[in-house]
Design a protein around this motif. Structure first.
Motif, PDB file in Angstrom:
ATOM      1  N   ALA A  21       0.821  -1.218   0.000  1.00 23.75           N
ATOM      2  CA  ALA A  21       0.000   0.000   0.000  1.00 23.75           C
ATOM      3  C   ALA A  21       0.850   1.262   0.000  1.00 23.75           C
ATOM      4  CB  ALA A  21      -0.917  -0.004   1.225  1.00 23.75           C
ATOM      5  N   ASN A  22       2.174   1.092  -0.030  1.00 22.54           N
ATOM      6  CA  ASN A  22       3.119   2.210  -0.120  1.00 22.54           C
ATOM      7  C   ASN A  22       3.020   3.155   1.079  1.00 22.54           C
ATOM      8  OD1 ASN A  22       5.236   3.535  -1.436  1.00 22.54           O
ATOM      9  ND2 ASN A  22       3.839   4.959  -2.480  1.00 22.54           N
ATOM     10  N   ILE A  23       2.875   2.576   2.271  1.00 25.12           N
ATOM     11  CA  ILE A  23       2.816   3.428   3.470  1.00 25.12           C
ATOM     12  C   ILE A  23       4.040   3.248   4.365  1.00 25.12           C
ATOM     13  CG2 ILE A  23       0.297   3.421   3.458  1.00 25.12           C
ATOM     14  CD1 ILE A  23       0.382   1.500   5.815  1.00 25.12           C
ATOM     15  N   THR A  24       5.041   2.491   3.894  1.00 18.65           N
ATOM     16  CA  THR A  24       6.224   2.233   4.701  1.00 18.65           C
ATOM     17  C   THR A  24       7.404   3.078   4.241  1.00 18.65           C
ATOM     18  OG1 THR A  24       6.777   0.369   3.261  1.00 18.65           O
ATOM     19  CG2 THR A  24       5.530  -0.123   5.245  1.00 18.65           C
ATOM     20  N   GLU A  25       8.178   3.559   5.196  1.00 21.36           N
ATOM     21  CA  GLU A  25       9.356   4.380   4.919  1.00 21.36           C
ATOM     22  C   GLU A  25      10.606   3.499   4.963  1.00 21.36           C
ATOM     23  OE1 GLU A  25      11.493   8.205   4.568  1.00 21.36           O
ATOM     24  OE2 GLU A  25       9.439   7.555   4.199  1.00 21.36           O
ATOM     25  N   PRO A  26      11.471   3.537   3.932  1.00 21.13           N
ATOM     26  CA  PRO A  26      12.735   2.789   4.005  1.00 21.13           C
ATOM     27  C   PRO A  26      13.530   3.232   5.234  1.00 21.13           C
ATOM     28  CG  PRO A  26      12.343   3.586   1.783  1.00 21.13           C
ATOM     29  CD  PRO A  26      11.318   4.247   2.655  1.00 21.13           C
ATOM     30  N   LEU A  27      14.192   2.274   5.898  1.00 19.06           N
ATOM     31  CA  LEU A  27      14.747   2.578   7.212  1.00 19.06           C
ATOM     32  C   LEU A  27      16.259   2.769   7.260  1.00 19.06           C
ATOM     33  CD1 LEU A  27      12.615   0.288   9.544  1.00 19.06           C
ATOM     34  CD2 LEU A  27      12.273   2.687   8.933  1.00 19.06           C
ATOM     35  N   GLU A  28      16.972   2.466   6.189  1.00 19.99           N
ATOM     36  CA  GLU A  28      18.432   2.626   6.255  1.00 19.99           C
ATOM     37  C   GLU A  28      18.838   4.049   6.627  1.00 19.99           C
ATOM     38  OE1 GLU A  28      16.864   1.013   3.823  1.00 19.99           O
ATOM     39  OE2 GLU A  28      18.027  -0.686   3.069  1.00 19.99           O
ATOM     40  N   GLU A  29      18.227   5.024   5.967  1.00 25.42           N
ATOM     41  CA  GLU A  29      18.574   6.414   6.250  1.00 25.42           C
ATOM     42  C   GLU A  29      17.978   6.883   7.572  1.00 25.42           C
ATOM     43  OE1 GLU A  29      18.113  10.887   4.265  1.00 25.42           O
ATOM     44  OE2 GLU A  29      17.725   9.098   3.067  1.00 25.42           O
ATOM     45  N   ALA A  30      16.765   6.461   7.851  1.00 28.27           N
ATOM     46  CA  ALA A  30      16.091   6.922   9.064  1.00 28.27           C
ATOM     47  C   ALA A  30      16.771   6.416  10.333  1.00 28.27           C
ATOM     48  CB  ALA A  30      14.625   6.470   9.046  1.00 28.27           C
ATOM     49  N   LEU A  31      17.247   5.176  10.309  1.00 25.40           N
ATOM     50  CA  LEU A  31      17.824   4.577  11.514  1.00 25.40           C
ATOM     51  C   LEU A  31      19.339   4.538  11.509  1.00 25.40           C
ATOM     52  CD1 LEU A  31      15.434   1.527  12.096  1.00 25.40           C
ATOM     53  CD2 LEU A  31      15.223   3.872  12.931  1.00 25.40           C
ATOM     54  N   GLY A  32      19.945   4.479  10.339  1.00 25.02           N
ATOM     55  CA  GLY A  32      21.400   4.399  10.261  1.00 25.02           C
ATOM     56  C   GLY A  32      21.872   3.000   9.927  1.00 25.02           C
ATOM     57  N   LYS A  33      23.030   2.919   9.313  1.00 24.58           N
ATOM     58  CA  LYS A  33      23.592   1.656   8.849  1.00 24.58           C
ATOM     59  C   LYS A  33      23.865   0.673   9.994  1.00 24.58           C
ATOM     60  CE  LYS A  33      27.181  -0.027   5.666  1.00 24.58           C
ATOM     61  NZ  LYS A  33      27.701  -1.123   6.487  1.00 24.58           N
ATOM     62  N   GLU A  34      24.226   1.226  11.173  1.00 22.78           N
ATOM     63  CA  GLU A  34      24.554   0.343  12.301  1.00 22.78           C
ATOM     64  C   GLU A  34      23.376  -0.538  12.689  1.00 22.78           C
ATOM     65  OE1 GLU A  34      26.883   4.226  12.971  1.00 22.78           O
ATOM     66  OE2 GLU A  34      24.880   3.622  12.306  1.00 22.78           O
ATOM     67  N   PHE A  35      22.187   0.050  12.682  1.00 24.09           N
ATOM     68  CA  PHE A  35      20.999  -0.710  13.035  1.00 24.09           C
ATOM     69  C   PHE A  35      20.700  -1.793  12.009  1.00 24.09           C
ATOM     70  CE2 PHE A  35      20.146   2.740  15.946  1.00 24.09           C
ATOM     71  CZ  PHE A  35      19.453   2.116  16.979  1.00 24.09           C
ATOM     72  N   VAL A  36      20.720  -1.414  10.755  1.00 22.08           N
ATOM     73  CA  VAL A  36      20.362  -2.337   9.678  1.00 22.08           C
ATOM     74  C   VAL A  36      21.357  -3.501   9.602  1.00 22.08           C
ATOM     75  CG1 VAL A  36      20.125  -2.565   7.180  1.00 22.08           C
ATOM     76  CG2 VAL A  36      19.153  -0.595   8.347  1.00 22.08           C
ATOM     77  N   ASP A  37      22.649  -3.207   9.749  1.00 23.17           N
ATOM     78  CA  ASP A  37      23.661  -4.253   9.664  1.00 23.17           C
ATOM     79  C   ASP A  37      23.631  -5.190  10.866  1.00 23.17           C
ATOM     80  OD1 ASP A  37      24.493  -3.229   7.277  1.00 23.17           O
ATOM     81  OD2 ASP A  37      26.291  -2.256   8.059  1.00 23.17           O
ATOM     82  N   ASP A  38      22.975  -4.766  11.945  1.00 21.02           N
ATOM     83  CA  ASP A  38      22.939  -5.548  13.172  1.00 21.02           C
ATOM     84  C   ASP A  38      21.756  -6.522  13.224  1.00 21.02           C
ATOM     85  OD1 ASP A  38      24.084  -6.215  15.661  1.00 21.02           O
ATOM     86  OD2 ASP A  38      22.754  -4.852  16.743  1.00 21.02           O
ATOM     87  N   ILE A  39      20.888  -6.505  12.204  1.00 20.06           N
ATOM     88  CA  ILE A  39      19.708  -7.374  12.207  1.00 20.06           C
ATOM     89  C   ILE A  39      20.115  -8.808  11.871  1.00 20.06           C
ATOM     90  CG2 ILE A  39      17.448  -7.793  11.163  1.00 20.06           C
ATOM     91  CD1 ILE A  39      17.360  -4.824  10.414  1.00 20.06           C
ATOM     92  N   VAL A  40      19.563  -9.771  12.629  1.00 18.17           N
ATOM     93  CA  VAL A  40      19.774 -11.190  12.344  1.00 18.17           C
ATOM     94  C   VAL A  40      19.410 -11.469  10.882  1.00 18.17           C
ATOM     95  CG1 VAL A  40      18.878 -13.496  12.858  1.00 18.17           C
ATOM     96  CG2 VAL A  40      19.413 -11.916  14.725  1.00 18.17           C
ATOM     97  N   ALA A  41      20.217 -12.293  10.217  1.00 19.46           N
ATOM     98  CA  ALA A  41      20.086 -12.485   8.772  1.00 19.46           C
ATOM     99  C   ALA A  41      18.678 -12.879   8.341  1.00 19.46           C
ATOM    100  CB  ALA A  41      21.095 -13.535   8.305  1.00 19.46           C
TER     101      ALA A  41
END
Length: 442
Positions: free
Chosen positions: A119-139
């Protein structure tokens, strides 16, 4: 525009022995700057958080503690809870967003996120949260929230399903109360022995195992979880439905028909019903998530003393030769049209931080989808936590790439109804329902 969710259907490898590296965005306990996410003039901003945990008995206390801690650390941000019952949650968020009143942050799960992304209501999170958060997610968790190469939701609590067993009922049935089933053949055998007990002293029927059989999408998730143990697969690498290929789904439905029609598992039960039965001692085996302990404590009325009456282990090995299960994950989304994105990002960062996860873990046994936090000694302090961290190693993300996945899971629950109440064979149920699912996926 079609969105391809690059889901890796293999096992979610979790290295709990990895060296923990403290980073400023997750492991610290230092409050952010006072105006982080707030107005420049220092006046508080209000953000709305759509969730279902604030209206559920087992989690509302934890929710209150989390929000109180967040607001104390972020004095310029106030959180307004939009508590929506789980059954109405997805539709209500979609309606509110389409009507121009989206929440700033919303909970989701792997069924809902696909619909929200579609429905196109989600915001991509890499920029919003930062690379550290995204890289830390379990595979495995990261794979389940990646759409067209972009992370569209932050995994919050992975909720891999494991096996709970009632030690009292095991003993009454002549089983070793300290030895759960290790294979699916043992699982079926043990469940039938427990069901043979008949009724408890109050006249309530005793069931050996609880399999979801109500008509809802969660039942479809659990059907798929069982089908994985029989060697099944819902979609291929290109997203085409292959659920009806081979014998796995037929064998799974035959198992459901045997368990339910022979009163080894109750007919038409939703997960909330099964949890209640496990908590009152009339259900021998239940496969459920890491929040099970807190739910059973609350529903039994016995608190922590009820822990002595049950055990938890990884799901028994099935046809594939490994313990197959799924993540029934809770996730967090920053809505694309929300008016307070900076403050919304601060809330999401906090909720997956060390401080927040230790609160949630202590109150509800919740695990973390972040590698650095999952590795903490505080998150592996007892056998309960160790079982769920072990189960994450073989848990698969739900194949929820298609925005119609939630609808497909609800449709697939009809197959259980057809074989247990409609007197249909597994083959007839599959023919009737899978065609509808394939039409959805067109």
């Amino acid at each position: 525009m079609k969105r391809k969710n690059k889901i890796i259907m293999g096992a979610a490898a979790v290295s709990l022995m990895a060296t923990m590296t403290a980073c400023s965005t997750g492991g610290n306990t230092t409050a952010p700057a006072k105006d982080a996410g707030g107005n420049k003039d220092g006046k508080p901003v209000e953000i709305t958080f759509a969730n279902w945990i604030s209206v559920e008995d087992a989690t509302k206390d934890a929710y209150a503690k989390l929000i109180a801690d967040f607001e104390q650390k972020h004095p310029t941000i106030k959180v307004k809870s939009l508590g929506i019952p789980f059954a109405q949650f997805k539709d209500q968020v979609l309606v509110n967003s389409a009507g121009g009143t989206p929440p700033d942050v919303t909970m989701a799960n792997q069924n809902f996120t696909a619909a929200f992304a579609g429905a196109n209501i989600t915001e991509p999170l890499e920029e919003a949260l930062g690379k550290e958060f995204v890289d830390d997610i379990v595979a495995g968790s990261r794979a389940g929230v990646t759409y067209s190469g972009k992370v569209m939701a932050m995994p919050w609590a992975p909720h891999p399903n494991a096996l709970f067993w009632n030690k009292t009922l095991f003993k009454k049935a002549g089983l070793d109360p300290e030895k759960p089933p290790k294979t699916y053949d043992e699982l079926i055998s043990y469940a039938k022995k427990i069901a043979a007990l008949g009724k408890d002293e109050k006249g309530n029927p005793i069931y050996g195992i609880g399999e979801n059989s109500s008509t809802e999408s969660y039942t479809g998730n659990m059907l798929l979880r069982t089908a994985l143990s029989y060697g099944g697969k819902f979609v291929d690498d290109k997203g085409a439905v292959v659920y009806d290929q081979g014998s796995a789904l037929k064998d799974t439905l035959a198992y459901y028909k045997d368990m339910i029609n022979n009163k080894v598992s109750p007919k038409g039960a939703a997960m909330k019903d099964l949890r209640g039965m496990f908590a009152n001692g009339t259900l021998g085996i239940l496969i459920d998530g890491d929040f099970g302990r807190s739910s059973f404590r609350t529903m039994s009325g016995k608190g922590e003393t009820f822990d002595k009456e049950w055990g938890v282990s990884i799901v028994p090995v099935g046809k594939t030769g490994r313990s197959e299960t799924v993540f029934t994950e809770h996730q967090l989304i920053i809505t694309k049209t929300g008016k307070q994105k900076a403050a919304a990002a601060e809330l999401v960062k906090y909720l997956v931080s060390k401080d927040a996860m230790l609160i949630y873990h202590k109150t509800n046994g919740i695990m973390s989808s972040r590698k650095s936090i999952a590795a903490l000694p505080e998150m592996n302090e007892d056998d309960y936590a160790k079982v769920f961290n072990e189960q994450m190693k073989t848990a698969s993300p739900l194949p929820a790439a298609n925005p119609k996945f939630d609808n497909a899971m609800k449709e697939s629950s009809d197959m259980i109804v057809l074989v247990t109440e409609g007197n249909k064979s597994p083959e007839e149920a599959i023919t009737t329902v899978i065609s509808k699912i394939k039409d959805l996926y067109k």
